[in-house]
Every structure is written in C-alpha cells, then in structure tokens.
Scaffold this motif. Structure first.
Motif, PDB file in Angstrom:
ATOM      1  N   LEU A   1       0.837  -1.201   0.000  1.00  0.00           N
ATOM      2  CA  LEU A   1       0.000   0.000   0.000  1.00  0.00           C
ATOM      3  C   LEU A   1       0.874   1.254   0.000  1.00  0.00           C
ATOM      4  O   LEU A   1       0.598   2.228  -0.719  1.00  0.00           O
ATOM      5  CB  LEU A   1      -0.928  -0.009   1.217  1.00  0.00           C
ATOM      6  CG  LEU A   1      -2.114  -0.973   1.143  1.00  0.00           C
ATOM      7  CD1 LEU A   1      -2.772  -1.110   2.513  1.00  0.00           C
ATOM      8  CD2 LEU A   1      -3.136  -0.500   0.118  1.00  0.00           C
ATOM      9  N   GLU A   2       1.930   1.238   0.792  1.00  0.00           N
ATOM     10  CA  GLU A   2       2.850   2.380   0.835  1.00  0.00           C
ATOM     11  C   GLU A   2       3.594   2.534  -0.487  1.00  0.00           C
ATOM     12  O   GLU A   2       3.817   3.659  -0.958  1.00  0.00           O
ATOM     13  CB  GLU A   2       3.841   2.205   1.988  1.00  0.00           C
ATOM     14  CG  GLU A   2       3.197   2.349   3.364  1.00  0.00           C
ATOM     15  CD  GLU A   2       4.150   2.004   4.501  1.00  0.00           C
ATOM     16  OE1 GLU A   2       5.314   1.623   4.203  1.00  0.00           O
ATOM     17  OE2 GLU A   2       3.737   2.109   5.679  1.00  0.00           O
TER      18      GLU A   2
ATOM     19  N   VAL B   1       2.571   1.600  -3.528  1.00  0.00           N
ATOM     20  CA  VAL B   1       1.642   2.100  -4.559  1.00  0.00           C
ATOM     21  C   VAL B   1       1.434   3.599  -4.394  1.00  0.00           C
ATOM     22  O   VAL B   1       1.449   4.367  -5.364  1.00  0.00           O
ATOM     23  CB  VAL B   1       0.290   1.358  -4.480  1.00  0.00           C
ATOM     24  CG1 VAL B   1      -0.757   2.057  -5.337  1.00  0.00           C
ATOM     25  CG2 VAL B   1       0.457  -0.088  -4.943  1.00  0.00           C
ATOM     26  N   GLU B   2       1.255   4.040  -3.152  1.00  0.00           N
ATOM     27  CA  GLU B   2       1.056   5.470  -2.896  1.00  0.00           C
ATOM     28  C   GLU B   2       2.312   6.274  -3.266  1.00  0.00           C
ATOM     29  O   GLU B   2       2.223   7.360  -3.847  1.00  0.00           O
ATOM     30  CB  GLU B   2       0.716   5.691  -1.424  1.00  0.00           C
ATOM     31  CG  GLU B   2       0.377   7.129  -1.099  1.00  0.00           C
ATOM     32  CD  GLU B   2      -0.045   7.318   0.345  1.00  0.00           C
ATOM     33  OE1 GLU B   2      -0.287   8.471   0.740  1.00  0.00           O
ATOM     34  OE2 GLU B   2      -0.125   6.312   1.084  1.00  0.00           O
ATOM     35  N   LYS B   3       3.475   5.723  -2.974  1.00  0.00           N
ATOM     36  CA  LYS B   3       4.733   6.402  -3.275  1.00  0.00           C
ATOM     37  C   LYS B   3       4.964   6.518  -4.784  1.00  0.00           C
ATOM     38  O   LYS B   3       5.340   7.578  -5.293  1.00  0.00           O
ATOM     39  CB  LYS B   3       5.890   5.635  -2.635  1.00  0.00           C
ATOM     40  CG  LYS B   3       7.271   6.202  -2.950  1.00  0.00           C
ATOM     41  CD  LYS B   3       8.349   5.327  -2.348  1.00  0.00           C
ATOM     42  CE  LYS B   3       9.739   5.794  -2.772  1.00  0.00           C
ATOM     43  NZ  LYS B   3      10.795   4.888  -2.234  1.00  0.00           N
TER      44      LYS B   3
ATOM     45  N   ASN C   1       2.692   6.081  -7.327  1.00  0.00           N
ATOM     46  CA  ASN C   1       1.598   6.866  -7.909  1.00  0.00           C
ATOM     47  C   ASN C   1       1.695   6.933  -9.433  1.00  0.00           C
ATOM     48  O   ASN C   1       1.660   7.998 -10.038  1.00  0.00           O
ATOM     49  CB  ASN C   1       1.593   8.277  -7.316  1.00  0.00           C
ATOM     50  CG  ASN C   1       0.292   9.014  -7.609  1.00  0.00           C
ATOM     51  OD1 ASN C   1      -0.738   8.386  -7.825  1.00  0.00           O
ATOM     52  ND2 ASN C   1       0.358  10.328  -7.631  1.00  0.00           N
TER      53      ASN C   1
ATOM     54  N   GLN D   1      -0.270   5.128 -11.776  1.00  0.00           N
ATOM     55  CA  GLN D   1      -1.396   4.538 -12.493  1.00  0.00           C
ATOM     56  C   GLN D   1      -1.687   5.352 -13.757  1.00  0.00           C
ATOM     57  O   GLN D   1      -1.362   6.522 -13.838  1.00  0.00           O
ATOM     58  CB  GLN D   1      -2.629   4.503 -11.596  1.00  0.00           C
ATOM     59  CG  GLN D   1      -2.442   3.678 -10.325  1.00  0.00           C
ATOM     60  CD  GLN D   1      -3.702   3.666  -9.492  1.00  0.00           C
ATOM     61  OE1 GLN D   1      -4.748   3.232  -9.963  1.00  0.00           O
ATOM     62  NE2 GLN D   1      -3.623   4.128  -8.268  1.00  0.00           N
TER      63      GLN D   1
END
Length: 283
Positions: free
Chosen positions: A160-161, A163-165, A167, A169
């Motif tokens: 999760l961290e 994917v957020e880092k 970013n 998509q």
C-alpha cells in the motif's frame, strides 16, 4: 519467522488444498495483486518422491510474482517478471520447502516498483537487484512476523505504501485491462485502441511500460488461460465448441494458438494436467 506457523484466518482464505493456501490481499490492493499463496509440503506425502521429482510446466500469465522460499532455516526472496512463454520448474512441492508467493495481476508489479516492465519480461532475478528498498522491507517483514497472518498484514502495508509512493497509475491502462478481463481476451488490438481513443502505436508503448509486453500478446495469453480454466470445469472437452466460445475462427486456430502459448496441444495438456500449472484466480 512466519514460516514456523503458516495457519491463516479463515476469512482471508480464497481456497485451501493439502499443499496450498490462497489468501486475499487487502481490498485496496486487489487491482494489483491477485492473491498471496503459501505452498507447503503435505506431511502424508513428504519424502515419498524425493528420488523421483518430476517437472512442472508453468503457463505464462503476463503478470509476474515475488517468491519467498524457506529451506534449512534460511530463505531467498526472488522476483519473476511477466512471463510470455512456458517455464519448467521442478515439482518439489512435498520436499522440505515452504514458499510464499505474491502473485500480481498484469500491471501490478509496475504499480509496486515503478519500473518499466519490458525490462523484467521473462526475467528471473532477486528482489534486491530490482528494488533494494522493497527488498529490505519484505526481508524485515519475514524476519519479525510471528505467523502467516502477521506476514500478510505487513506485506499488505508495504505494498500500500509502495503504490502510494510510486503513484504511476494510468487511466488508459486501467480501462484497457478491465476491458480485456471482461472480454476474457476476446478482443483485437484495433478494437481496444479505438475504444480508448489512442493509436495502436501509443497503446503498444503503454503496454510495454506498464505490463512488459504488447497488447496482442496479453490478449492471446488471457484468452488461452481463460479457455484452460473453463475447459477444466467442462465434462466434455469439445475443442470445436470451445474454439467458437473463446472467439477463434475455427478449431485449428484454437489448437494452434494453444500450442504456441502452452507448448502442447489442448489434448496433451488435459491428458497430463498434473504436469502443468496455470493461475486459477487471474483469468
């Protein structure tokens, strides 16, 4: 280490067999990770086949995975990029090894690492050679987790961290992958590019960046994996009917494409299914 306690809470399990536990990832990760899998020896079968280990042919699925392998009180952390051809491994499931798989969906590995996936296509390497920070995090999780539930929780948090880092998509890729999944691969590249209002050339560039392969190959592999899973459930494996259901012009085209992807004809595949493995939950 969690390898000493591989029990998993019931509500997290997708499926369980004498050798496998398939586990749901965090809901926010399901568009990147198909499932986690713990592979372990069946105590009733351990050692029986140690002198005669057969081969297992893995059917390509265009998605990649990360694998923990635990043996003799030590473990390795390896990474496979998206596969476009069969891979033969030793079927050593009932030897003294435990493996924990992180099985990505197409594009999932890019969301985690941010790396151009064509660089990893059909590559097997160690995680630290691709992403040292990810390796350190996953390594630490394995060292401090008390059981499989702890491990799954920590790995969810790590991804999760990540994917957020990263970013990274992309709207066209998200939409394209959803359309391929809904259509079970029964699309043309032209139809896909037109529906996304981009050129086929641009779509090829995006697929090589995010998936590691071109859209035509992903469509072919998606369709074959879907056909395998559907035919496994069918009592009468009629390849004539199958070819029509799966969008092929005729039986010969289906058999030709099947052999190109799997290395054998459908008849040989279903006659010797225990010698092959394809993903149950991606297609």
């Amino acid at each position: 280490m969690f390898f000493n306690d591989i029990s998993v809470k019931k509500h997290l399990k997708i499926k369980e067999t004498p050798n496998y536990i398939y586990i749901e990832p965090h809901p926010l990760l399901r568009k990147y990770i198909a499932h986690y899998t713990i592979l372990f020896p069946n105590p009733k079968e351990m050692g029986r086949c140690s002198d005669n280990i057969g081969d297992l042919t893995l059917i390509p699925d265009c998605s990649g995975c990360i694998i923990y392998t635990y043996e003799n009180s030590d473990f390795l952390l390896s990474l496979w990029g998206a596969t476009t051809k069969t891979v033969i491994v030793k079927n050593d499931v009932n030897l003294k090894k435990i493996r924990f798989f992180i099985e990505f969906v197409p594009g999932g590995l890019h969301a985690i690492t941010g790396i151009k996936q064509s660089e990893l296509c059909d590559i097997q390497t160690q995680v630290d050679e691709v992403d040292k920070c990810l390796y350190d995090s996953l390594n630490h999780a394995a060292e401090i987790a008390n059981n499989a539930d702890d491990m799954v929780s920590m790995v969810n948090r790590i991804f999760l961290e990540a994917v957020e880092k990263n970013n990274k998509q992309h709207a066209v890729m998200r939409s394209s992958l959803e359309k391929i999944k809904v259509a079970n691969g029964v699309l043309t590249v032209k139809e896909l590019s037109s529906s996304e209002y981009v050129s086929q050339r641009h779509l090829n560039r995006l697929f090589n960046e995010y998936i590691g392969i071109n859209p035509k190959m992903l469509l072919r592999i998606s369709r074959i994996n879907y056909s395998i899973n559907m035919l496994k459930k069918a009592e009468n494996k009629s390849y004539i009917n199958a070819s029509q259901i799966f969008g092929y012009f005729d039986q010969s085209h289906f058999i030709h494409d099947f052999k190109q992807i799997c290395g054998v004809s459908p008849k040989e595949f279903f006659k010797n299914m225990s010698d092959f493995y394809n993903e149950l939950f991606k297609y």
